[in-house]
Design an enzyme around this catalytic site. Structure first.
Site, mmCIF file in Angstrom:
data_model
loop_
_atom_site.group_PDB
_atom_site.id
_atom_site.type_symbol
_atom_site.label_atom_id
_atom_site.label_comp_id
_atom_site.label_asym_id
_atom_site.label_seq_id
_atom_site.Cartn_x
_atom_site.Cartn_y
_atom_site.Cartn_z
ATOM 1 N N ASP A 226 -19.817 -10.165 -21.006
ATOM 2 C CA ASP A 226 -20.189 -10.150 -19.592
ATOM 3 C C ASP A 226 -21.696 -10.341 -19.393
ATOM 4 O O ASP A 226 -22.124 -11.189 -18.616
ATOM 5 C CB ASP A 226 -19.743 -8.839 -18.932
ATOM 6 C CG ASP A 226 -18.266 -8.597 -19.132
ATOM 7 O OD1 ASP A 226 -17.550 -9.567 -19.453
ATOM 8 O OD2 ASP A 226 -17.812 -7.448 -18.974
ATOM 9 N N CYS B 101 5.239 -6.286 1.455
ATOM 10 C CA CYS B 101 5.630 -4.874 1.437
ATOM 11 C C CYS B 101 4.985 -4.118 2.603
ATOM 12 O O CYS B 101 5.304 -4.378 3.751
ATOM 13 C CB CYS B 101 5.278 -4.264 0.084
ATOM 14 S SG CYS B 101 6.084 -2.678 -0.150
ATOM 15 N N TYR B 102 4.040 -3.213 2.343
ATOM 16 C CA TYR B 102 3.388 -2.532 3.463
ATOM 17 C C TYR B 102 2.780 -3.551 4.419
ATOM 18 O O TYR B 102 2.788 -3.370 5.639
ATOM 19 C CB TYR B 102 2.295 -1.581 2.959
ATOM 20 C CG TYR B 102 1.670 -0.793 4.087
ATOM 21 C CD1 TYR B 102 2.270 0.356 4.558
ATOM 22 C CD2 TYR B 102 0.509 -1.248 4.707
ATOM 23 C CE1 TYR B 102 1.722 1.052 5.620
ATOM 24 C CE2 TYR B 102 -0.044 -0.563 5.769
ATOM 25 C CZ TYR B 102 0.567 0.593 6.222
ATOM 26 O OH TYR B 102 0.032 1.275 7.287
ATOM 27 N N LYS C 90 -11.709 -10.633 -16.203
ATOM 28 C CA LYS C 90 -12.266 -10.819 -17.549
ATOM 29 C C LYS C 90 -11.956 -12.209 -18.147
ATOM 30 O O LYS C 90 -12.837 -12.863 -18.683
ATOM 31 C CB LYS C 90 -11.702 -9.736 -18.470
ATOM 32 C CG LYS C 90 -12.311 -9.720 -19.840
ATOM 33 C CD LYS C 90 -13.559 -8.893 -19.846
ATOM 34 C CE LYS C 90 -14.253 -8.908 -21.186
ATOM 35 N NZ LYS C 90 -15.453 -8.087 -21.163
ATOM 36 N N HIS D 188 7.709 -7.647 -3.876
ATOM 37 C CA HIS D 188 6.381 -7.991 -4.408
ATOM 38 C C HIS D 188 6.429 -9.313 -5.172
ATOM 39 O O HIS D 188 6.827 -9.321 -6.343
ATOM 40 C CB HIS D 188 5.892 -6.874 -5.339
ATOM 41 C CG HIS D 188 5.460 -5.651 -4.602
ATOM 42 N ND1 HIS D 188 4.176 -5.472 -4.125
ATOM 43 C CD2 HIS D 188 6.153 -4.563 -4.222
ATOM 44 C CE1 HIS D 188 4.091 -4.318 -3.494
ATOM 45 N NE2 HIS D 188 5.282 -3.736 -3.528
ATOM 46 N N GLY E 127 0.834 -1.204 0.000
ATOM 47 C CA GLY E 127 0.000 0.000 0.000
ATOM 48 C C GLY E 127 0.857 1.237 0.000
ATOM 49 O O GLY E 127 2.054 1.163 0.275
ATOM 50 N N GLU F 241 3.989 -10.873 -6.368
ATOM 51 C CA GLU F 241 2.870 -10.974 -7.313
ATOM 52 C C GLU F 241 3.196 -10.416 -8.696
ATOM 53 O O GLU F 241 2.463 -10.655 -9.644
ATOM 54 C CB GLU F 241 1.625 -10.281 -6.735
ATOM 55 C CG GLU F 241 1.694 -8.766 -6.585
ATOM 56 C CD GLU F 241 2.362 -8.292 -5.297
ATOM 57 O OE1 GLU F 241 3.259 -9.008 -4.802
ATOM 58 O OE2 GLU F 241 2.021 -7.202 -4.820
#
Ligand code: XMP
Length: 516
Positions: free
Chosen positions: A230, A82-83, A372, A172, A55, A174
């Site tokens: 969608d 991280c944060y 998506k 990170h 964050g 990710e």
């Protein structure tokens, strides 16, 4: 305990990627804003493991967002990123200080100890590339923790309390720039937290159907169908869940592509037997758009009229308590950005967001948890035709934002023909699925040409095709010249009224995908 991993969001730009990486590993996870995760919510969610995201805040500032102590009392594995590492360290009795050297971008990490987090991926002594983005850093470990990796500017780049199964990483995992990151997240979820990694679309579908049934009961649901991926997936999923308690409304604004309206009706009413109202409002839309040339004005006009028509049609049906929407996960997450900072409106996207309150209806949003590409996978699971599932995105205001200037029926018809030829050639060349979006734009320009022995003075069009992963940034598609030449030839020969074809080679930024 549920098989749910909870991601507590502290507002990082890349929180969604944590979810993606975990879902790729077959782990069902949900992102919740940190303000909402307290003891009560934790009891409801009953997660099997928790990840604290990064964050933008600093834990050493007064009002810094903090991880609720209940998170660490839940007796489940926790990974702070991280944060998330910093708030975890602080809450558990460590110290965090402002780093004298901020660390952004690639960094080299040295693995200093064995850990369940690194199992099968990293060994002590390894030096590995990771992606860092932090100013503060942990400087004193909370009791029970040991260091498992260091970097030049983050001596506590990875820390662990193996007994309590608490892990913290300053980098990170990710993002793609941490090449082994996905494996570390997988280790955390599968090996440490005990997830089976068996979350699939089939499992999602069954759960979504059960949820829809329990939310809706014997109530009626109205669903706006546009022919896009969608809303189509929502409609078919709802129909499978509640049958004819579903009523679909297709507001045809006349701004669709060639034959599109017929295709929608054929597929949903005739093939799926879904109760469908086809509200042909094209005249109304043309009238409302008459003289409207400003792009934002166009969008607002179309959006407002769309809501009016939809509401009127829904009222005719009478007595629906629910409105189904194809809200996706990115829409949900974007709207809980805790910084709440002002962002500039580049284009106001068209949706039916104002409807539920106006019509006093509750929302059914079965795709709220999906990205998506996961919606596409669900579409396949539901047996929707591949052409529909893999369809390029199409904007709510339709062709109106592909005709700079005033909209007329003639211009729409002309553009539909150009677009159809262009897409036909793209499909024939087998390029459709490599392209994020391809479409034609009718230019408000007439040019001189020569056809046969005669002079022409007709309109010009532009072709656009882009690659993208999320529509936020895009590159123009590098067609071969021969392909472009073939398309231009066909358009000029087959579409009367067009005598010049150009190809748009602008990327986004600085351009946008649509022209308006
Ligand atoms: P831009 O033009 O902003 O487009 O680069 C990014 C993506 O959004 C789509 N788009 C819209 N979708 N209503 C929509 O539902 C809109 O008003 C709208 N404007 C752009 C565009 O087609 C692309 O996929």
């Amino acid at each position: 305990m549920s098989d749910r991993l909870l991601i507590v969001d502290f507002g990082s730009q890349v929180t969604q990627l944590i979810a993606r990486r975990l879902r790729e590993a077959g782990v069902y996870c949900e992102i919740h804003p940190y303000q909402q995760v307290d003891q009560t919510r934790l009891k409801e969610l009953d997660p099997k493991a928790i990840v604290l995201s990064g964050g933008p805040a600093s834990v050493i500032e007064g009002e810094a967002p903090a991880a609720d102590p209940a998170i660490f009392a839940a007796k489940v594995p926790v990974l702070g990123i991280c944060y998330g590492e910093q708030t975890m360290a602080k809450e558990l009795g460590g110290t965090v200080e402002a780093g004298h050297h901020r660390e952004f971008g690639r960094a080299e990490l040295e693995v200093t100890a064995k850990s369940a987090l690194f199992d099968g991926v990293w060994q002590p002594g390894d030096r590995k590339q990771v992606w860092m983005s932090h100013g503060d850093r942990v400087t004193r470990l909370p009791p029970g923790f040991g260091i498992i990796a260091t970097s030049e500017n983050a001596p506590f780049a990875a820390i662990a309390d193996e007994q309590r199964k608490f892990y913290g990483v300053q980098f990170h995992p990710e993002v793609m720039h941490t090449p082994d990151g996905a494996k570390l997240l997988r280790n955390f979820a599968l090996n440490i937290a005990g997830f089976k990694g068996d979350w699939t679309m089939a499992a999602f579908k069954d759960r979504a159907i059960a949820q829809i049934r329990s939310q809706v009961g014997k109530g009626r649901v109205i669903c706006g169908l546009s022919g896009g991926v969608d809303s189509s997936v929502v409609a078919v999923l709802l129909h499978e869940a509640i049958g004819d308690q579903l009523q679909c409304v297709f507001v045809d604004h006349g701004l669709l592509r060639l034959d599109e309206a017929d295709q929608v009706v054929r597929l949903f009413r005739d093939h799926y037997n879904i109760p469908l109202i086809h509200a042909d409002a094209s005249e109304q839309f043309l009238k409302a758009l008459d003289g409207v040339t400003d792009p934002e004005h166009k969008r607002k006009t179309i959006g407002a009229l769309f809501i009016d028509v939809f509401e009127a049609e829904a009222k005719k049906v009478g007595g629906a308590q629910f409105l189904a929407q194809g809200t996706l996960y990115p829409d949900v997450i974007e709207s809980v950005s805790f910084t709440g900072g002002p962002s500039v409106t580049i284009k106001s996207h068209h949706n039916v967001g104002g409807l539920p309150a106006r019509m006093n209806m509750k929302l059914v949003e079965p795709l709220r948890e999906l990205f998506k590409d996961e919606v596409r996978a669900l579409g396949r699971e539901l047996g929707l035709p591949a052409e529909l599932v893999n369809r390029h995105p199409f904007p709510g205001p339709g062709l109106a934002i592909r005709i700079p200037g005033n909209i007329t029926k003639d211009k729409l018809d002309l553009l539909r023909k150009v677009d159809a030829v262009y897409l036909d050639e793209i499909r024939k060349a087998g390029l459709y699925d490599d392209i994020w979006q391809a479409f034609a734009v009718l230019l408000p320009v007439r040019t001189v040409g020569v056809m046969g022995d005669g002079r022409t003075y007709d309109q010009a069009c532009a072709l656009r095709a882009v690659t993208s992963t999320d529509g936020m940034t895009a590159d123009y598609y590098p067609f071969e010249h021969a392909f472009l030449g073939r398309v231009a030839n066909r358009i000029i020969n087959e579409v009367r009224g067009i005598n010049r074809v150009t190809y748009d080679i602008t990327s986004k930024p600085p351009g946008t995908i649509e022209w308006e």
